[in-house]
Design a protein around this motif. Structure first.
Motif, mmCIF file in Angstrom:
data_model
loop_
_atom_site.group_PDB
_atom_site.id
_atom_site.type_symbol
_atom_site.label_atom_id
_atom_site.label_comp_id
_atom_site.label_asym_id
_atom_site.label_seq_id
_atom_site.Cartn_x
_atom_site.Cartn_y
_atom_site.Cartn_z
ATOM 1 N N MET A 55 62.258 -9.457 -34.120
ATOM 2 C CA MET A 55 61.954 -9.287 -35.542
ATOM 3 C C MET A 55 63.103 -9.870 -36.383
ATOM 4 O O MET A 55 62.877 -10.540 -37.389
ATOM 5 C CB MET A 55 61.782 -7.792 -35.840
ATOM 6 N N GLU B 200 63.074 -19.408 -44.354
ATOM 7 C CA GLU B 200 62.564 -18.594 -45.467
ATOM 8 C C GLU B 200 62.745 -19.345 -46.785
ATOM 9 O O GLU B 200 61.906 -19.250 -47.680
ATOM 10 C CB GLU B 200 63.227 -17.216 -45.462
ATOM 11 N N VAL C 207 52.565 -5.523 -35.636
ATOM 12 C CA VAL C 207 52.787 -6.540 -34.606
ATOM 13 C C VAL C 207 52.213 -5.992 -33.295
ATOM 14 O O VAL C 207 52.450 -4.828 -32.955
ATOM 15 C CB VAL C 207 54.298 -6.837 -34.423
ATOM 16 N N GLY D 47 61.373 -12.746 -38.135
ATOM 17 C CA GLY D 47 60.819 -12.159 -39.356
ATOM 18 C C GLY D 47 59.301 -12.231 -39.381
ATOM 19 O O GLY D 47 58.615 -11.861 -38.425
ATOM 20 N N ILE D 48 58.778 -12.764 -40.463
ATOM 21 C CA ILE D 48 57.336 -12.799 -40.693
ATOM 22 C C ILE D 48 56.593 -13.588 -39.600
ATOM 23 O O ILE D 48 55.406 -13.403 -39.383
ATOM 24 C CB ILE D 48 57.050 -13.377 -42.106
ATOM 25 N N GLU D 49 57.316 -14.435 -38.863
ATOM 26 C CA GLU D 49 56.662 -15.271 -37.841
ATOM 27 C C GLU D 49 56.646 -14.623 -36.451
ATOM 28 O O GLU D 49 56.246 -15.263 -35.479
ATOM 29 C CB GLU D 49 57.398 -16.609 -37.726
ATOM 30 N N VAL D 50 57.093 -13.390 -36.357
ATOM 31 C CA VAL D 50 57.333 -12.809 -35.036
ATOM 32 C C VAL D 50 56.080 -12.773 -34.155
ATOM 33 O O VAL D 50 56.168 -12.914 -32.927
ATOM 34 C CB VAL D 50 57.984 -11.405 -35.166
ATOM 35 N N SER D 51 54.907 -12.652 -34.767
ATOM 36 C CA SER D 51 53.686 -12.554 -33.949
ATOM 37 C C SER D 51 53.457 -13.813 -33.122
ATOM 38 O O SER D 51 52.801 -13.776 -32.085
ATOM 39 C CB SER D 51 52.473 -12.273 -34.835
ATOM 40 N N ARG E 150 66.916 -18.829 -39.745
ATOM 41 C CA ARG E 150 66.072 -17.869 -40.483
ATOM 42 C C ARG E 150 66.229 -18.078 -41.989
ATOM 43 O O ARG E 150 65.241 -18.082 -42.736
ATOM 44 C CB ARG E 150 66.428 -16.425 -40.092
ATOM 45 N N ASP F 22 63.201 -12.041 -46.026
ATOM 46 C CA ASP F 22 61.866 -11.527 -46.341
ATOM 47 C C ASP F 22 61.526 -10.393 -45.373
ATOM 48 O O ASP F 22 62.035 -10.344 -44.246
ATOM 49 C CB ASP F 22 60.822 -12.644 -46.186
ATOM 50 N N GLU F 23 60.608 -9.540 -45.811
ATOM 51 C CA GLU F 23 60.154 -8.455 -44.935
ATOM 52 C C GLU F 23 59.345 -9.034 -43.773
ATOM 53 O O GLU F 23 58.651 -10.042 -43.947
ATOM 54 C CB GLU F 23 59.214 -7.522 -45.719
ATOM 55 N N GLY F 24 59.387 -8.383 -42.637
ATOM 56 C CA GLY F 24 58.563 -8.799 -41.492
ATOM 57 C C GLY F 24 57.130 -8.330 -41.680
ATOM 58 O O GLY F 24 56.808 -7.668 -42.672
#
Ligand code: FAD
Length: 529
Positions: free
Chosen positions: A429, A183, A414, A433-437, A179, A408-410
């Motif tokens: 999450m 990032e 989602v 993070g931001i890639e969780v979708s 992670r 970074d923020e998530g």
């Protein structure tokens, strides 16, 4: 440029490394892709420093995937008077938990007191009061015999006399590295695995001005590149004396191995972690629930030279099982119950102490002939270490700005599948993070049999997490080799169906990789029998 770490990214990075007019100009080259190097790349990238990280093997394949996976102050270091390490660590633990929920989570510990322990129970109380005070909180409590057994039923048949409950935190060490690295790359850093800093480049007066890089990918064409930078940082952990040796400096590190055993959770079910003193030498040993298994660790033995993958010895296995027998005698745990093992080598600064456990866990920084080396320390303090390293090269790179967020923020929204509970969502999450979708959609968002990891995590890793070997995938991205019996091979057909097309390997390559993975697992991760 293709997507982040997708197939073909290594060739693209190599084209930036080659000399000539199109070559990148780097402010900083970081050698080593464990948590220390990742942290430095992250801090550098977030502050606009043009930085390249090279890792000679896989990301996190050194000590940073083989730790006890605690994010902790280190209660036992307090016992040795290492207050500074503890103070720094508990502060970092609190920050990591606040920002990295799902990746760094609180973990309750029951500190179990037994007859014969050389540490009286009241002393635990004093130590824990200090531990909490250093974090500005008050979260520990004394436990009677009945209370501790009610909380940790497997202690029932032992001679436990009571103890204390306190809190620390735990993580997935390799996922933490991934992670932080991903990032860092999103913020403009460059990171490549299986590229070794083979040699240091020096000016006429001997100052380090760059590195000769060598492609180490198992099937890779043999390529090298000379890369110059304003600053070269070696974050090579237990290997740090190698590059220092090239400059003619004497060895400073003592390599201390710590090993772990894992058991299926149904064989040793622990609702929370247990800490106890080993009957033989009074060292603290932990039994910890993690990702659906129970870990028992660790040892502290001199390792010698790092010529191969570190692995548990028979003597260490017996030592850990002896601790298990003290705490959970009716469970009759033997080598046959062990589903996997792993050993990490800790780089500690050698002061020649007879007992390896007494060496300080503080990190050290040396600036020698223009090479900055940072080694020692802990997972827990990686941001502090990164900032200390970059502060030491402020003259060359300029003053580092104030500390920013660690992660970074998530995403704000989602589309979670209803099958995932709150803990499962937090876990994803925290890891992505931001890639969780990318993980939660589609029919692969369901657990791998016997594990809490999802098949979609495996696909995502194969697709976009710089996997070069099957061991990268199964030992460090999705940790099936540690978590499932038989190295996860019982599910190899399903793994293949999902991963092989993503990796673009032909059948012969897949089969070679399976053979190599089995060898690696047998050598360094298997149960001893
Ligand atoms: C048994 C054990 C348990 C631990 N438990 C905990 C814990 O619970 N909590 C905690 O906070 N800390 C723990 N630690 C400490 C923590 O794991 C280490 O401090 C940390 O992982 C070290 O990270 P690193 O990046 O410095 O080293 P590493 O992770 O070892 O990374 C160094 C990297 O440098 C690479 N490298 C070496 N030479 C070259 C070269 N020439 N070119 C390119 N790459 C190179 C290596 O391949 C390696 O990947 C534990 C340590 C051990 C040994």
């Amino acid at each position: 440029m293709s997507g982040l770490w997708t197939r073909g990214y290594r060739d693209e990075v190599w084209s930036q490394l080659k000399g000539g007019s199109g070559a990148q100009k780097w402010d900083l080259v970081v050698i080593g892709g464990g948590i220390t190097g990742a942290g430095i790349l992250g801090e550098a990238a977030r502050h606009g420093i043009k930085a390249l990280l090279v890792e000679g093997q896989d990301f996190a394949s050194g000590t940073s995937s083989r730790s006890t996976k605690l994010v902790h102050g280190g209660l036992r270091y307090l016992r040795q008077g290492q207050f500074l390490v503890t103070r720094k660590s508990v502060k970092e633990r609190e920050r990591l938990m606040a920002e990295g929920k799902g990746l760094v989570d609180p973990l309750g510990f029951s500190l179990a007191a037994f007859p014969g322990d050389q540490m009286p129970k009241w002393m635990y109380g004093v130590g824990l009061a200090m531990y909490d005070a250093l974090a500005w909180k008050w979260a520990h409590e004394a436990q009677s015999k009945a209370e501790i057994i009610a909380r940790i039923p497997p202690l029932m048949s032992s001679a436990v006399q009571g103890g204390y409950r306190y809190f620390d935190a735990q993580t997935d060490d390799a996922r933490l590295v991934i992670r932080v690295l991903r990032e860092a790359v999103r913020h403009g850093g460059t990171a490549i695995n299986y590229v070794r800093a083979d040699k240091l480049l020096r000016t006429k007066d001997g100052k380090v001005r760059g590195v000769v890089l060598k492609d180490m990918a198992p099937d890779g064409t043999s390529r090298t590149a000379e890369v110059e930078a304003k600053v070269v940082i070696s974050a090579t952990g237990a290997w740090a004396d190698e590059l220092r040796g090239e400059l003619g400096h004497a060895k400073r590190l003592r390599k201390i191995r710590g090993s772990h055993l894992t058991f299926r959770a149904d064989r040793l079910p622990l609702p929370e972690a247990v800490s106890l003193l080993h009957p033989r030498d009074q060292r603290a040993v932990f039994a910890i629930p993690w990702e659906g298994v129970t870990i028992l660790g660790t040892t502290d033995v001199d390792h010698g030279e790092l010529t191969d993958e570190p692995a548990i010895s028979q003597a260490e296995t017996e030592y850990l099982l002896e601790a298990a027998t003290k705490a959970f005698p009716s469970y009759d745990l033997t080598e046959k119950d062990v589903i996997s093992t792993w050993s990490g080598v800790r780089p500690v600064i050698d002061t020649g102490k007879a007992d390896p456990s007494k060496e300080s866990r503080e990190h050290a920084i040396w600036k020698e002939d223009g090479l900055l080396t940072i080694s020692g320390g802990k997972l827990t303090t990686f941001v502090v270490m990164a900032r200390d390293a970059l502060a030491a090269v402020e003259q060359e790179l300029g003053e580092l700005g104030p500390r920013t967020r660690i992660f970074d923020e998530g995403p704000d929204e989602v589309a979670w599948p209803s099958s995932l509970d709150e803990a499962g969502r937090a876990r994803l999450m925290g890891r992505f993070g931001i890639e969780v979708s990318e993980i939660v959609g589609g029919d692969l968002a369901r657990p791998i049999d016997g594990s809490i990891a999802l098949w979609s995590e495996l696909r995502h890793a194969a697709r976009t997490e710089a996997v070069v070997t099957l061991s990268d995938l199964l030992l460090r991205r999705v940790r099936l080799g540690l978590l499932l019996p038989n190295a996860g091979l019982d599910q190899i057909a399903k793994i293949r169906a999902i991963a092989q097309p993503e990796l673009g390997w032909d059948d012969a390559k897949w089969e070679r990789e399976v053979v190599d993975y089995k060898k690696t697992w047998k050598k360094a991760y298997s149960s001893p029998t």
